[in-house]
Write an enzyme that holds these catalytic residues in place. Structure first.
Site, mmCIF file in Angstrom:
data_model
loop_
_atom_site.group_PDB
_atom_site.id
_atom_site.type_symbol
_atom_site.label_atom_id
_atom_site.label_comp_id
_atom_site.label_asym_id
_atom_site.label_seq_id
_atom_site.Cartn_x
_atom_site.Cartn_y
_atom_site.Cartn_z
ATOM 1 N N ARG A 112 0.801 -1.134 0.023
ATOM 2 C CA ARG A 112 0.001 0.006 -0.015
ATOM 3 C C ARG A 112 0.783 1.347 -0.113
ATOM 4 N NH1 ARG A 112 -2.069 3.692 3.723
ATOM 5 N NH2 ARG A 112 -3.967 4.699 3.267
ATOM 6 N N TYR A 146 0.414 -13.097 -1.773
ATOM 7 C CA TYR A 146 0.835 -12.801 -3.022
ATOM 8 C C TYR A 146 2.100 -12.285 -2.838
ATOM 9 C CZ TYR A 146 -2.309 -9.024 -2.192
ATOM 10 O OH TYR A 146 -2.950 -7.879 -1.489
#
Length: 405
Positions: free
Chosen positions: A115, A221
């Site tokens: 992020r 991931y």
């Protein structure tokens, strides 16, 4: 305060909240020649949060801001997505090639990223002087022309437009809608970052993997140029009601939630040294996003479960459309914001509702319904099913709406 109507550069916009939606709003506004300042209550911007999937509809907007190359320096292009695995043995139920096929279908690839790396890319499109840290909003007061903002440090500012990009616990929201506070969903999320060298090989692949099981699911991931594996898991909240990305959980509790699951998955969880834990909040779709010169955006307008990985993307779409509407009608900000709501609310509400529905499907107990779900994967076409999301061009939607009058 300067008067409006002499050109779009005279507008002054105050953006409340220095997250991805807030900075994207300022970035698109500055690109359009509209002055905007981001007011963030934290004293410094830190690497809050963990990983997220950045789908083509968001990548398209990064390209439009001229920040895609910067983003790619740390983002991981996903070669495979929707790799669904059965909880007890890791059997692959379905997988979808992304990479070139995704780019061919939607014009952009899909990426996994931290992020903070997405935020840094968006922030890079905002002038340094357009950020004010340590600015916690205390209240708004409508004036004959514009809005007066007061902050907890006693400072004041006047703006033509106020954009609440201040999250699910929005302060700006009370000046737009009478909707009550969000409610606890009964689910919580765990997140971990595992150094890639400690993770098993299957987790290091550029693949978005989802493990599905009774009452729970887990996604992982690689992010940060492949140096870390992002893990986010969802399950019952029990009595956990803390809703904060900085809340610490116990790794032992996380591992206990997935006891009895596949050995491979438990090997991955064994590599986790720490975990965050937060309760997921839910809110019914709002019936209005704007009130005169005040508008809501991102989680303040449409908080959504992360099961479609669209929270950040939808906030960026909001930002692009809001900026386009203000640029198209700077002499009447309230009308421009109404147009923004007309364009964005139906689409974001649909994504919000679909994200809510995915929880039930992902958490089916073993039995006929679960077997039917797993069997349906053989005929699944995620590209066709999600094409309306990934193929969307938010900036084009503004141009079309303005051209239609």
């Amino acid at each position: 305060m300067t008067s409006r109507g002499k050109g779009r550069g005279v507008l002054r916009v105050a953006v409340i909240g220095g997250g991805i939606g807030g900075f994207a709003t300022a970035a698109f506004l500055h690109r359009a020649g509209i002055a905007a300042t981001v007011h963030e209550q934290a004293p410094a911007l830190t690497e809050v949060g963990a990983g997220l999937v950045v789908s083509p509809n968001a990548v398209r907007l990064l390209r439009g801001l001229g920040q895609l190359d910067r983003f790619r320096e740390r983002a991981v292009p996903l070669e495979v997505g929707w790799e669904f695995r059965r909880w007890e043995d890791g059997r692959v139920l379905f997988s979808q090639k992304l990479g070139e096929e995704c780019e061919r279908r939607f014009g952009e690839q899909s990426y996994a990223a931290h992020r903070a790396d997405l935020l840094a890319a968006v922030r890079a499109a905002v002038p340094d002087g357009a950020l004010r840290l340590g600015a916690r909003l205390a209240g708004l007061h409508r004036l004959d022309a514009g809005v007066e903002l007061t902050f907890t440090d006693g400072s004041r500012e006047v703006a033509d437009v106020v954009v609440g990009a201040d999250g699910v616990h929005t302060t700006v929201g009370q000046y737009v809608t009478e909707a009550g506070p969000p409610r606890f969903s009964g689910m919580c999320a765990w997140r971990c970052l595992v150094p890639a060298e400690r993770a098993p090989e299957f987790a290091r692949r550029p693949v978005q993997t989802l493990w599905l099981g009774p009452d729970r699911h887990l996604v992982h991931y690689p992010i940060s140029a492949g140096t870390q594996i992002n893990i986010v898991a969802f399950g019952p909240a029990y009595d956990w009601t803390t809703e904060s990305w900085s809340a610490e959980g116990r790794v032992a509790d996380l591992r206990a939630e997935f006891a009895g699951w596949s050995d491979d998955l438990r090997t991955l969880l064994a590599a986790a040294g720490s975990t965050g834990r937060w309760a997921l909040l839910d809110r019914d779709p709002l019936t209005r996003w704007t009130n005169g010169p005040v508008a809501l955006l991102g989680d303040a307008a449409h908080p959504m479960f992360p099961f479609f990985a669209q929270g950040a993307a939808q906030a960026m779409e909001d930002a692009a459309v809001l900026a386009g509407c203000l640029a198209g009608r700077p002499e009447d900000p309230a009308a421009a914001l109404r147009r923004y709501e007309e364009i964005r609310r139906p689409r974001a509400t649909r994504v919000q509702q679909m994200s809510r529905g995915r929880a039930e499907s992902n958490h089916l107990p073993d039995g006929p319904a679960q077997q039917a779900r797993d069997a349906s994967f053989s005929s699944a076409d995620p590209f066709a099913h999600n094409g309306w999301i990934y193929g969307h061009d938010a900036e084009q939607s503004v141009r079309q709406a303005l051209a239609a009058g």
